[in-house]
Design a protein around this motif. Sequence first.
Motif, PDB file in Angstrom:
ATOM      1  N   GLU A 248      15.993  44.520 -16.066  1.00 46.25           N
ATOM      2  CA  GLU A 248      16.423  44.974 -17.391  1.00 46.25           C
ATOM      3  C   GLU A 248      17.473  46.081 -17.312  1.00 46.25           C
ATOM      4  OE1 GLU A 248      13.444  47.523 -19.528  1.00 46.25           O
ATOM      5  OE2 GLU A 248      12.197  46.955 -17.798  1.00 46.25           O
ATOM      6  N   PHE A 249      17.642  46.696 -16.146  1.00 45.32           N
ATOM      7  CA  PHE A 249      18.626  47.768 -15.977  1.00 45.32           C
ATOM      8  C   PHE A 249      19.807  47.347 -15.100  1.00 45.32           C
ATOM      9  CE2 PHE A 249      14.451  49.882 -16.461  1.00 45.32           C
ATOM     10  CZ  PHE A 249      14.678  50.510 -17.680  1.00 45.32           C
ATOM     11  N   THR A 250      19.935  46.045 -14.840  1.00 51.68           N
ATOM     12  CA  THR A 250      20.956  45.569 -13.916  1.00 51.68           C
ATOM     13  C   THR A 250      21.941  44.660 -14.630  1.00 51.68           C
ATOM     14  OG1 THR A 250      19.348  45.656 -12.108  1.00 51.68           O
ATOM     15  CG2 THR A 250      21.376  44.414 -11.726  1.00 51.68           C
ATOM     16  N   GLY A 251      23.227  45.006 -14.533  1.00 51.95           N
ATOM     17  CA  GLY A 251      24.269  44.218 -15.185  1.00 51.95           C
ATOM     18  C   GLY A 251      25.325  43.768 -14.206  1.00 51.95           C
ATOM     19  N   ILE A 252      26.123  42.816 -14.648  1.00 56.18           N
ATOM     20  CA  ILE A 252      27.238  42.310 -13.853  1.00 56.18           C
ATOM     21  C   ILE A 252      28.389  42.040 -14.809  1.00 56.18           C
ATOM     22  CG2 ILE A 252      26.352  39.941 -14.005  1.00 56.18           C
ATOM     23  CD1 ILE A 252      27.601  39.423 -11.252  1.00 56.18           C
ATOM     24  N   GLY A 253      29.624  42.235 -14.333  1.00 56.44           N
ATOM     25  CA  GLY A 253      30.761  42.036 -15.221  1.00 56.44           C
ATOM     26  C   GLY A 253      32.029  41.725 -14.462  1.00 56.44           C
ATOM     27  N   GLY A 254      33.022  41.280 -15.223  1.00 52.02           N
ATOM     28  CA  GLY A 254      34.318  40.990 -14.639  1.00 52.02           C
ATOM     29  C   GLY A 254      35.240  40.383 -15.671  1.00 52.02           C
ATOM     30  N   SER A 255      36.497  40.220 -15.281  1.00 55.68           N
ATOM     31  CA  SER A 255      37.512  39.675 -16.180  1.00 55.68           C
ATOM     32  C   SER A 255      38.190  38.480 -15.528  1.00 55.68           C
ATOM     33  CB  SER A 255      38.553  40.743 -16.522  1.00 55.68           C
ATOM     34  OG  SER A 255      39.166  41.234 -15.336  1.00 55.68           O
ATOM     35  N   SER A 256      38.656  37.559 -16.361  1.00 57.41           N
ATOM     36  CA  SER A 256      39.357  36.373 -15.897  1.00 57.41           C
ATOM     37  C   SER A 256      38.424  35.561 -14.983  1.00 57.41           C
ATOM     38  CB  SER A 256      40.652  36.784 -15.204  1.00 57.41           C
ATOM     39  OG  SER A 256      41.488  35.670 -14.987  1.00 57.41           O
TER      40      SER A 256
END
Length: 367
Positions: A248-256
Amino acid sequence: MESNSIDQSKETLTFHLKTIPNLERPIYLTGNFNNWQVDDPKFKLKKIDANTYEYTFKNLSKLPNHIEYKYTLGDWHHEELDDQGRTRMNRKTNKTARHVYDYVPQWRNQHQTFRQEFLPIIQPIEGTFNMPVKIQTRRITALLPWDYHKTNKRYPVLYLQDGQNLFDEFAPYGNWALDKRLARLAEIRLHEIIIIAIDHASEKRILEFTPSEKTALGEGLGREYSHFLAHELKPHIDRLLRTLPYREFTGIGGSSLGGLITLYAAITQPEVFSRLMVFSPSLWVQPSLIQQFLDMDPPYCGRIYMYGGGREGSGVVEYQRKLHAGIKQSGNPFIKSKLSVNPHGHHSESDWGREFPKALKWLFFNY
């Protein structure tokens, strides 16, 4: 008409700017020729000396006849002011002027860009990692809260792709200015998060960020890369830093393509990532990921923040609208979805950087 167009393509228009000396930020030209984008790297002025800058349009054929414009230091919080400290009305000229001479006596918040003491702590992550693509130099960096060493707190973690483009001043396509944006968030106490920036695999970036199935770009190493993030890098970070290691405290992200692999990681590693920052995902590579995400069993549980620009092309916004609508129609009570669209947004690091604070607030701070 044709000969006039040819002539215009050979003519130039140069803006000459004088301003206060030794500014620490770059100056940008913005106006009705670029939809008033305030930090477009294509319209960054060239510094001539301590207080002199220039920008030259080398092809006038695509410029409007009557140009309205302003100067900024990269956002509207740092636009030009007149000698009385007031907001200046739009400047105006014609594209046939050839040379324009301007003076900016002061800038809004010119001495308040961000507070240095609130900049995140930049800490290289050491270790030998079994990454899908083996290249000699592969940097992983933690951006820690400015007061990390003054507390015993544990923090949520956001894993971001394309680390070269997040805070490097000399990134070829600009950067998100992540460190400075985190410093500004710290001023309102929204800084208590660890960012892990993972450099991409250089010329093998496409291979690593492409799903491991039949796609428009062939079969990639996305499954292996997602497994590396979830089962090798994350445990290492949890051992090394004071994290809140739970899903619940772990995220992932990025663009394109980084946005594409973010969505793919949610599908292949749903037990690890619950907060998704998906900017301008290259879903044209594999449109079926939308249905794969919607058909997950059990259904995906968490938050997904999507952003796209209306001037990106490749169906970026249309694909995201389809995914957003599908989530809303699914009746899944365990997922929250937000779609942010800038009609004038471009496929650019500066646009993604501007969106980052909004996404971070919504994903991790319940804004």
